[in-house]
Design a protein around this motif. Structure first.
Motif, mmCIF file in Angstrom:
data_model
loop_
_atom_site.group_PDB
_atom_site.id
_atom_site.type_symbol
_atom_site.label_atom_id
_atom_site.label_comp_id
_atom_site.label_asym_id
_atom_site.label_seq_id
_atom_site.Cartn_x
_atom_site.Cartn_y
_atom_site.Cartn_z
ATOM 1 N N PHE A 26 -98.606 -40.618 73.200
ATOM 2 C CA PHE A 26 -98.706 -40.178 71.801
ATOM 3 C C PHE A 26 -97.443 -39.495 71.273
ATOM 4 O O PHE A 26 -97.011 -39.816 70.162
ATOM 5 C CB PHE A 26 -99.932 -39.284 71.602
ATOM 6 C CG PHE A 26 -101.215 -40.062 71.423
ATOM 7 C CD1 PHE A 26 -101.248 -41.442 71.457
ATOM 8 C CD2 PHE A 26 -102.403 -39.385 71.214
ATOM 9 C CE1 PHE A 26 -102.432 -42.146 71.292
ATOM 10 C CE2 PHE A 26 -103.586 -40.075 71.034
ATOM 11 C CZ PHE A 26 -103.609 -41.457 71.071
ATOM 12 N N LEU A 85 -108.463 -40.523 65.103
ATOM 13 C CA LEU A 85 -107.658 -40.545 66.324
ATOM 14 C C LEU A 85 -108.556 -40.446 67.551
ATOM 15 O O LEU A 85 -109.420 -39.577 67.625
ATOM 16 C CB LEU A 85 -106.663 -39.372 66.330
ATOM 17 C CG LEU A 85 -105.799 -39.261 67.592
ATOM 18 C CD1 LEU A 85 -104.869 -40.460 67.719
ATOM 19 C CD2 LEU A 85 -105.006 -37.970 67.576
ATOM 20 N N GLU A 121 -103.051 -46.073 70.434
ATOM 21 C CA GLU A 121 -101.938 -45.888 69.503
ATOM 22 C C GLU A 121 -102.271 -46.382 68.098
ATOM 23 O O GLU A 121 -101.761 -45.866 67.119
ATOM 24 C CB GLU A 121 -100.673 -46.586 70.016
ATOM 25 C CG GLU A 121 -99.921 -45.757 71.018
ATOM 26 C CD GLU A 121 -98.535 -46.313 71.329
ATOM 27 O OE1 GLU A 121 -97.887 -46.899 70.435
ATOM 28 O OE2 GLU A 121 -98.117 -46.155 72.484
ATOM 29 N N LEU A 137 -103.835 -43.683 66.346
ATOM 30 C CA LEU A 137 -102.815 -42.665 66.038
ATOM 31 C C LEU A 137 -102.097 -43.027 64.743
ATOM 32 O O LEU A 137 -101.945 -42.194 63.846
ATOM 33 C CB LEU A 137 -101.815 -42.551 67.187
ATOM 34 C CG LEU A 137 -100.662 -41.569 66.975
ATOM 35 C CD1 LEU A 137 -101.158 -40.138 67.065
ATOM 36 C CD2 LEU A 137 -99.553 -41.817 67.974
#
Ligand code: CA
Length: 168
Positions: free
Chosen positions: A27, A70, A75, A78
């Protein structure tokens, strides 16, 4: 009854599963890439400690990111959450500077300090706390259990070989 090696393997699996998960290691670099930052943010951007783990996302920024979808190790989620925070101009510390802009400026969107230190998960820039640079306890424990298991398996194999040689 299961052979003791199977019981040991089961024990290692259960203990490993019970250990706290660490922060999602990709992250910080993904945030750096997506927002074109000079350096990845620390894990404490979202977690309440540098090692992360289940239940440690208690920072306002992290909680806001989670509220925008999230999830660990994803990802895509994210990017979605960062886009959502940017679109809505999220400002979790209410200082008038939006979170995403704070990240780009190198300041902490949580309002905790002057700036976000520019190193990744598990790293420390503080020379006063070198123990942060050590691997976390779950890694040490897992490695120790695996080493103990390997020693027991080798001893058992050697004992079998010895027995077979004595019999044959
Ligand atoms: Ca702010």
């Amino acid at each position: 009854m299961k052979p003791w090696s199977l019981r040991l393997a089961s024990f290692v699996v259960v203990v490993s599963a019970a250990l706290p998960a660490s922060a999602t290691p990709n992250f910080p670099s993904a945030i750096q890439r997506d927002l074109q930052l000079n350096a990845p943010p620390q894990c404490t951007l979202c977690h309440n400690n540098p090692a992360g783990g289940t239940g440690t996302v208690t920072q306002p920024f992290g909680m806001k990111m989670r509220s925008r979808g999230l999830v660990p190790e994803d990802e895509g989620s994210l990017q979605t959450a960062l886009t959502a925070l940017q679109a809505e101009g999220s400002d979790v510390d209410n200082d008038g500077v939006p979170d995403i802009q704070e990240l780009r400026l190198g300041t902490d969107p949580n309002g905790a300090g002057e700036e976000t230190p520019s190193y990744g998960c598990g790293s420390s820039i503080s020379p006063v706390s070198p123990r942060r640079a050590l691997p976390d306890a779950s890694v040490i424990l897992s490695g120790t259990l695996m080493a103990i298991g390997a020693i027991f398996l080798r001893r058992r194999r050697n004992a079998r070989t010895e027995r077979a040689e004595n019999e044959g």
